[in-house]
Motif scaffolding. Structure first.
Motif, PDB file in Angstrom:
ATOM      1  N   ALA A 113      29.257  40.985  27.828  1.00 27.75           N
ATOM      2  CA  ALA A 113      30.353  41.831  27.422  1.00 27.75           C
ATOM      3  C   ALA A 113      30.196  42.059  26.234  1.00 27.75           C
ATOM      4  N   PRO A 114      30.189  43.333  25.750  1.00 25.51           N
ATOM      5  CA  PRO A 114      30.107  43.775  24.182  1.00 25.51           C
ATOM      6  C   PRO A 114      31.275  43.171  23.338  1.00 25.51           C
ATOM      7  N   TRP A 151      25.508  36.306  11.728  1.00 31.70           N
ATOM      8  CA  TRP A 151      24.647  36.248  13.019  1.00 31.70           C
ATOM      9  C   TRP A 151      24.884  35.014  14.298  1.00 31.70           C
ATOM     10  N   GLU A 152      24.943  33.617  13.533  1.00 37.31           N
ATOM     11  CA  GLU A 152      25.341  32.684  14.195  1.00 37.31           C
ATOM     12  C   GLU A 152      26.651  32.934  15.009  1.00 37.31           C
ATOM     13  N   TYR A 153      27.798  33.159  14.244  1.00 40.42           N
ATOM     14  CA  TYR A 153      29.143  33.458  14.675  1.00 40.42           C
ATOM     15  C   TYR A 153      29.223  34.460  15.968  1.00 40.42           C
ATOM     16  N   ILE A 154      28.505  35.594  15.794  1.00 44.50           N
ATOM     17  CA  ILE A 154      28.554  36.593  16.641  1.00 44.50           C
ATOM     18  C   ILE A 154      27.935  36.262  18.055  1.00 44.50           C
ATOM     19  N   THR A 155      26.741  35.816  17.851  1.00 40.98           N
ATOM     20  CA  THR A 155      25.935  35.230  19.107  1.00 40.98           C
ATOM     21  C   THR A 155      26.606  34.035  19.751  1.00 40.98           C
ATOM     22  N   ARG A 156      27.183  33.172  18.972  1.00 41.70           N
ATOM     23  CA  ARG A 156      28.237  32.249  19.701  1.00 41.70           C
ATOM     24  C   ARG A 156      29.226  32.712  20.354  1.00 41.70           C
ATOM     25  N   VAL A 157      29.892  33.796  20.020  1.00 41.87           N
ATOM     26  CA  VAL A 157      30.760  34.671  20.770  1.00 41.87           C
ATOM     27  C   VAL A 157      30.291  35.099  22.023  1.00 41.87           C
ATOM     28  N   ALA A 158      29.141  35.852  21.795  1.00 37.16           N
ATOM     29  CA  ALA A 158      28.473  36.425  23.059  1.00 37.16           C
ATOM     30  C   ALA A 158      28.056  35.377  24.078  1.00 37.16           C
ATOM     31  N   GLU A 159      27.594  34.201  23.577  1.00 35.54           N
ATOM     32  CA  GLU A 159      27.211  33.259  24.528  1.00 35.54           C
ATOM     33  C   GLU A 159      28.379  32.627  25.335  1.00 35.54           C
ATOM     34  N   ASN A 160      29.473  32.596  24.511  1.00 35.02           N
ATOM     35  CA  ASN A 160      30.703  31.819  25.096  1.00 35.02           C
ATOM     36  C   ASN A 160      31.168  32.925  26.113  1.00 35.02           C
ATOM     37  N   ARG A 161      31.330  34.198  25.979  1.00 31.06           N
ATOM     38  CA  ARG A 161      31.467  34.985  26.956  1.00 31.06           C
ATOM     39  C   ARG A 161      30.682  34.919  28.357  1.00 31.06           C
ATOM     40  N   ALA A 162      29.431  34.922  27.991  1.00 33.56           N
ATOM     41  CA  ALA A 162      28.715  34.964  29.050  1.00 33.56           C
ATOM     42  C   ALA A 162      28.801  33.853  30.058  1.00 33.56           C
ATOM     43  N   SER A 163      29.188  32.599  29.345  1.00 34.03           N
ATOM     44  CA  SER A 163      29.412  31.557  30.322  1.00 34.03           C
ATOM     45  C   SER A 163      30.593  31.418  30.978  1.00 34.03           C
ATOM     46  N   GLN A 164      31.389  32.337  30.566  1.00 37.96           N
ATOM     47  CA  GLN A 164      32.687  32.553  31.305  1.00 37.96           C
ATOM     48  C   GLN A 164      32.814  33.546  32.214  1.00 37.96           C
ATOM     49  N   THR A 165      31.667  34.221  32.413  1.00 37.91           N
ATOM     50  CA  THR A 165      31.777  35.459  33.314  1.00 37.91           C
ATOM     51  C   THR A 165      31.018  34.901  34.471  1.00 37.91           C
TER      52      THR A 165
END
Length: 165
Positions: A113-114, A151-165
């Motif tokens: 998710a963007p 970078w770490e913060y944004i990639t963590r947000v993206a990874e958290n979203r991916a695990s929720q979908t």
């Protein structure tokens, strides 16, 4: 962070549309050309082979970070600046003294998710993790710096979203 426009827009009669899906479809490294602002060019020139960058969809209905790419070739002259038929032709840039640069990039990932601009702005509020992010301070820059912490913060947000979908 490198911005591109995922929706059609004509520049010098040429459609400059380029999305994360367009990059993913490439079989060869893609030159990131058309940068015509000195601050953005300087950020581009600071990129090193092996660096990762965020792909940001701009000038569209829902702007935001949509994935990642890798710098596979460091800066070299942007030859499109010397071609009068190119979308970002610059008559003041001479082949003997090129003003503009490109890097070559390769697709790495597309986020599940963007991370939209509205959200990024919320994360960039005073006291928040992205409060000093260059892209949020200098919104017109098409190439901006991202710190290791950002970078770490944004990639963590993206990874958290991916695990929720």
């Amino acid at each position: 962070l490198l911005k591109a426009e995922p929706e059609s827009r004509l520049e010098n009669g040429i459609d400059v549309k380029f999305s994360i899906d367009d990059l993913a479809a490439k079989t060869e490294p893609e030159p990131w050309d058309g940068i015509r602002a000195y601050a953005a060019r300087n950020n581009l020139r600071a990129m090193k082979k092996g660096d990762l960058a965020f792909f940001y969809h701009s000038n569209c209905k829902e702007p935001g970070i949509v994935g990642t790419m890798e710098i596979v070739r460091e800066h070299s002259p942007d030859l499109s600046a010397h071609d009068p038929k190119a979308p970002y032709y610059d008559s003041s840039s001479k082949p003997s003294d090129p003003k503009w640069s490109v890097v070559h990039v390769k697709f790495r990932s597309k986020f599940a998710a963007p991370i939209g601009l509205k959200e990024l702005r919320e994360m960039g509020a005073p006291g928040k993790p992205l409060e000093n992010m260059q892209m949020l301070k200098q919104t017109r820059l098409s190439v901006s710096k991202v710190t290791a912490a950002e970078w770490e913060y944004i990639t963590r947000v993206a990874e958290n979203r991916a695990s929720q979908t």
